[in-house]
Design an enzyme around this catalytic site. Sequence first.
Site, short mmCIF file in Angstrom:
data_model
loop_
_atom_site.label_atom_id
_atom_site.label_comp_id
_atom_site.label_asym_id
_atom_site.label_seq_id
_atom_site.Cartn_x
_atom_site.Cartn_y
_atom_site.Cartn_z
N SER A 145 0.85 -1.18 0.00
CA SER A 145 0.00 0.00 0.00
C SER A 145 0.89 1.23 0.00
O SER A 145 2.01 1.19 0.51
CB SER A 145 -0.90 0.01 1.25
OG SER A 145 -1.61 1.23 1.35
N TYR A 159 -1.48 -0.77 10.20
CA TYR A 159 -1.58 -1.17 8.80
C TYR A 159 -0.33 -0.75 8.04
O TYR A 159 0.23 -1.53 7.26
CB TYR A 159 -2.83 -0.54 8.19
CG TYR A 159 -3.09 -0.90 6.75
CD1 TYR A 159 -3.67 -2.13 6.42
CD2 TYR A 159 -2.78 -0.02 5.72
CE1 TYR A 159 -3.92 -2.46 5.10
CE2 TYR A 159 -3.03 -0.34 4.40
CZ TYR A 159 -3.60 -1.56 4.10
OH TYR A 159 -3.85 -1.89 2.78
N LYS A 163 2.41 -3.07 5.86
CA LYS A 163 2.60 -2.90 4.42
C LYS A 163 4.03 -2.51 4.09
O LYS A 163 4.54 -2.82 3.00
CB LYS A 163 1.60 -1.89 3.87
CG LYS A 163 0.16 -2.41 3.91
CD LYS A 163 0.02 -3.73 3.15
CE LYS A 163 -1.38 -4.27 3.12
NZ LYS A 163 -1.51 -5.52 2.33
#
Length: 294
Positions: A145, A159, A163
């Site tokens: 991402s 998160y 990533k």
Amino acid sequence: MRLAPGQVAVVTGAASGIGLAMVRRFAAEGLKVVLADVEEGALEKAAAELRAQGAQTLARVVDVSERADVTALADAAYDTFGAVHVLCNNAGVGSGAEGRMWEHEVNDWKWAFAVNVWGVFHGIQAFVPRMIAGGEPGHVVNTSSVDGGIAPLPTASVYAVTKAAVVTMTESLYAHLRAENVPVSASVLFPGPHMLRTGLWESHRNRPPRYAKERPRKTPYRSLGQWETAMREAGHEIEFTPVEYVAETVVDGITADRFWMLPASEHSDRQIRARARSMLDRANPSYLESFILD
């Protein structure tokens, strides 16, 4: 690598969003597709759609955080189709963490790492040795991402950390494959360049009991629609990238053996330059200041 009818593609997180767009695109190229997802109902619906269109399809309920599940997926793919040429480690979740990093629940970190990081590694370990042994051209695509893969969004730090790990894992995988001089390559995917309409916003619907939150959330989970409405009311119009565009990026990237599946974006380029400049100048990360909230 050239994609050709009869080859086999495996996609995790394949029942919706980016994963479903990928399997549809691979099927359109004539590939046999293996769909893996933790949501049985959505998975069967996706597989039925593809079968109705003539695609040779295998669907398996898989929790990628469980090594045994991913190993069983590889066994089923090879038992059914005899080979795997494309592996997309795409399954991912948001953590549901709130507040500052030191206030996060341990289970928020454990769950996000179990799926977003360990899930990718489980895919690599279960499939790559067999892909190499098969001797045919192959490609591994790991979904990262812009958040974390390029620079973190501090309000989604769990998160972002997972990533960032996917990028480094894929760089290492690429180097190891090159060192072995095999016809299998690897890429890291940055879906975009804009926001995407996916189920990531509602990851909590699939959160397993072993990673349950230990205390109630201070605020309710927000759906993508609720967030979009709030942004619009605040005067911000959000641009979205169709998931089909992401799937096209993947197909083009595999064909070109492009490691960085990173769509052109001035915003991303600014972040890359700012982060690199900060590191080269040994300067504090001022590029994060626009994201830091009081």
